[in-house]
Design a protein around this motif. Structure first.
Motif, PDB file in Angstrom:
ATOM      1  N   ARG A 190       0.842  -1.196   0.000  1.00 23.83           N
ATOM      2  CA  ARG A 190       0.000   0.000   0.000  1.00 23.83           C
ATOM      3  C   ARG A 190       0.878   1.248   0.000  1.00 23.83           C
ATOM      4  NH1 ARG A 190      -3.403  -1.483   5.301  1.00 23.83           N
ATOM      5  NH2 ARG A 190      -1.243  -1.923   5.904  1.00 23.83           N
ATOM      6  N   SER A 224       3.365   1.268  -3.361  1.00 26.39           N
ATOM      7  CA  SER A 224       2.611   1.616  -4.569  1.00 26.39           C
ATOM      8  C   SER A 224       2.384   3.125  -4.665  1.00 26.39           C
ATOM      9  CB  SER A 224       1.258   0.885  -4.575  1.00 26.39           C
ATOM     10  OG  SER A 224       1.449  -0.515  -4.671  1.00 26.39           O
ATOM     11  N   VAL A 225       2.063   3.749  -3.539  1.00 26.07           N
ATOM     12  CA  VAL A 225       1.875   5.205  -3.526  1.00 26.07           C
ATOM     13  C   VAL A 225       3.174   5.912  -3.900  1.00 26.07           C
ATOM     14  CG1 VAL A 225       1.525   7.185  -1.995  1.00 26.07           C
ATOM     15  CG2 VAL A 225      -0.057   5.254  -1.926  1.00 26.07           C
ATOM     16  N   GLU A 278       3.904   5.135  -7.794  1.00 26.20           N
ATOM     17  CA  GLU A 278       2.947   5.804  -8.687  1.00 26.20           C
ATOM     18  C   GLU A 278       3.064   7.318  -8.597  1.00 26.20           C
ATOM     19  OE1 GLU A 278      -0.842   4.246  -7.603  1.00 26.20           O
ATOM     20  OE2 GLU A 278      -0.309   2.176  -8.166  1.00 26.20           O
ATOM     21  N   GLY A 279       3.404   7.822  -7.419  1.00 28.01           N
ATOM     22  CA  GLY A 279       3.519   9.260  -7.241  1.00 28.01           C
ATOM     23  C   GLY A 279       4.916   9.791  -7.483  1.00 28.01           C
ATOM     24  N   ALA A 322       0.147   5.534   3.835  1.00 30.81           N
ATOM     25  CA  ALA A 322      -0.124   5.786   2.422  1.00 30.81           C
ATOM     26  C   ALA A 322      -1.001   7.023   2.237  1.00 30.81           C
ATOM     27  CB  ALA A 322      -0.789   4.556   1.797  1.00 30.81           C
ATOM     28  N   ARG A 323      -2.058   7.141   3.030  1.00 34.09           N
ATOM     29  CA  ARG A 323      -2.964   8.293   2.907  1.00 34.09           C
ATOM     30  C   ARG A 323      -2.277   9.601   3.287  1.00 34.09           C
ATOM     31  NH1 ARG A 323      -7.688   6.079   6.510  1.00 34.09           N
ATOM     32  NH2 ARG A 323      -7.833   8.326   6.970  1.00 34.09           N
ATOM     33  N   GLU A 368       0.013  10.695   0.456  1.00 36.95           N
ATOM     34  CA  GLU A 368      -0.789  11.249  -0.639  1.00 36.95           C
ATOM     35  C   GLU A 368      -1.252  12.668  -0.314  1.00 36.95           C
ATOM     36  OE1 GLU A 368      -2.860   7.392  -2.752  1.00 36.95           O
ATOM     37  OE2 GLU A 368      -3.720   8.126  -0.871  1.00 36.95           O
ATOM     38  N   LYS A 390       1.690  15.068  -0.714  1.00 40.78           N
ATOM     39  CA  LYS A 390       1.975  15.309  -2.134  1.00 40.78           C
ATOM     40  C   LYS A 390       0.928  16.228  -2.745  1.00 40.78           C
ATOM     41  CE  LYS A 390       2.613  13.073  -6.622  1.00 40.78           C
ATOM     42  NZ  LYS A 390       3.794  13.894  -6.958  1.00 40.78           N
TER      43      LYS A 390
END
Length: 269
Positions: free
Chosen positions: A79, A82-83, A86-87, A239-240, A243, A246
Motif C-alpha cells: 500500500r 505503490s503510492v 505511482e507518485g 499511504a494516505r 498522498e 503530495k
C-alpha cells in the motif's frame, strides 16, 4: 568502514514494532545470534533519541520533508510502496538483514528504482544499539559495544552481499542509543538517522491517526514510519498521509541529498 566484528550470540531480539506481530524465528545467518538475551533492567533513562531535520524550503503550505521508512522484519506493505512508485515520491528506507532475507521480490523492486529509493542500514537483527545489558521498551539491548558494532557492520555486510551500495546512514532498533554507542557508530563512518516526526509509533497507531500526523508535517521534518506491516491498519494511514502531503505540494528529499544544512540533536528521556 572497519572490518566486521563477530556479533555476540546473546544479542538477538525483535524490534519494538516487529515484536507485536511478526514471527520471531529466522533461518540462521553466520553472524546472527541464536538466543534471546535474558531480560535486564530498563535502561531507557540512560539513552538518548537523536533528532534530525532537513533544511526548510520556506513555504509552510508546501513543506520540504524527508520520508524515512523502517523495514525491520516481516514483509512489505505494498500500500505504501505503490503510492511512492505511482507518485514518483523519493524515500529513504532502512532495512535489516532479516528483512532482506525474507523479501527478495520487494528488494528487487526497490533496487529497480534507484531514482526513488535510498536503502540504508537498520542492522543485522534489529537489536537496540545500546552497549549495556538491559531493555528498552521491554526489548533486550545489544548489551556490549562489541555487539553494537557487530549489529551495525554485519547489517551493512548483508546489504552489500545483496547487491546494495554500502550504507552511509544507520538507524538502530527503537531509535535510542547510549552516547558511547553513537560515538562508536559515527567513528565507523556512519551518520545517525534521527527524526522529528514519529508517524506511526512503531506501526501501532490506527490509520486515521497516522494519516493526520503525516499530513500535518512541518517544513523541515524528517518523518519516521514503518513499511513492513501489511497486516496492520497503520500502513493504510502512512499511504494516505503521503498522498495528502503530495497533494499540497510537499517536496520530498532523501537523506543522501542532505548537504550539511540538516539539524542534528538529541532528545533526552
Amino acid at each position: 568502514m572497519s572490518s566486521p566484528l563477530r556479533l555476540s550470540r546473546r544479542a538477538f531480539c525483535a524490534c519494538l514494532a516487529c515484536a507485536l506481530a511478526a514471527p520471531r524465528a529466522l533461518a540462521a545467518m553466520p553472524e546472527a545470534a541464536s538466543a534471546v538475551p535474558s531480560a535486564g533492567p530498563e535502561v531507557l533513562k540512560e539513552t538518548v533519541e537523536p533528532r534530525l531535520t532537513v533544511a526548510k524550503g520556506g513555504n509552510r503550505a508546501a513543506p520540504h520533508v524527508a520520508l524515512t521508512l523502517d523495514a525491520c522484519s516481516g514483509h512489505v506493505d505494498m500500500r505504501i510502496l505503490s503510492v511512492l512508485i505511482e507518485g514518483e515520491i523519493p524515500a529513504t528506507i532502512f532495512v535489516t538483514a532479516r528483512w532482506l532475507r525474507r523479501n527478495a521480490e520487494a528488494l528487487a523492486l526497490l533496487k529497480g528504482r534507484p531514482d526513488l529509493f535510498e536503502l540504508e542500514n537498520h542492522g543485522l537483527n534489529h537489536v537496540p544499539a545500546i552497549d549495556r545489558p538491559g531493555t528498552v521498551y521491554g526489548i533486550a539491548t545489544a548489551g556490549s559495544m562489541e555487539a553494537v558494532v557487530g549489529e551495525v557492520e554485519n547489517g551493512a555486510k548483508w546489504m552489500v552481499k545483496d547487491g546494495l551500495d554500502a550504507p552511509r546512514w544507520f538507524r538502530g532498533a527503537t531509535a535510542r542509543y547510549t552516547p558511547a554507542a553513537i560515538a562508536a557508530i559515527e567513528a565507523m563512518g556512519y551518520r545517525i538517522a534521527g527524526y522529528s516526526l514519529n508517524a506511526d509509533q512503531g506501526a501501532t497507531l490506527p490509520a486515521a491517526a497516522v494519516a493526520k500526523r503525516i499530513a500535518a508535517a512541518r517544513d523541515g521534518d524528517v518523518i519516521i514510519a514503518h513499511v513492513n506491516h501489511p497486516e496492520r491498519y497503520s500502513g493504510e494511514g502512512v499511504a494516505r498521509g503521503i498522498e495528502a502531503l503530495k497533494a499540497k505540494g510537499a517536496v520530498f528529499v532523501r537523506l543522501d541529498t542532505l548537504d550539511g544544512k540538516e539539524i542534528a540533536g538529541v532528545a533526552q528521556q
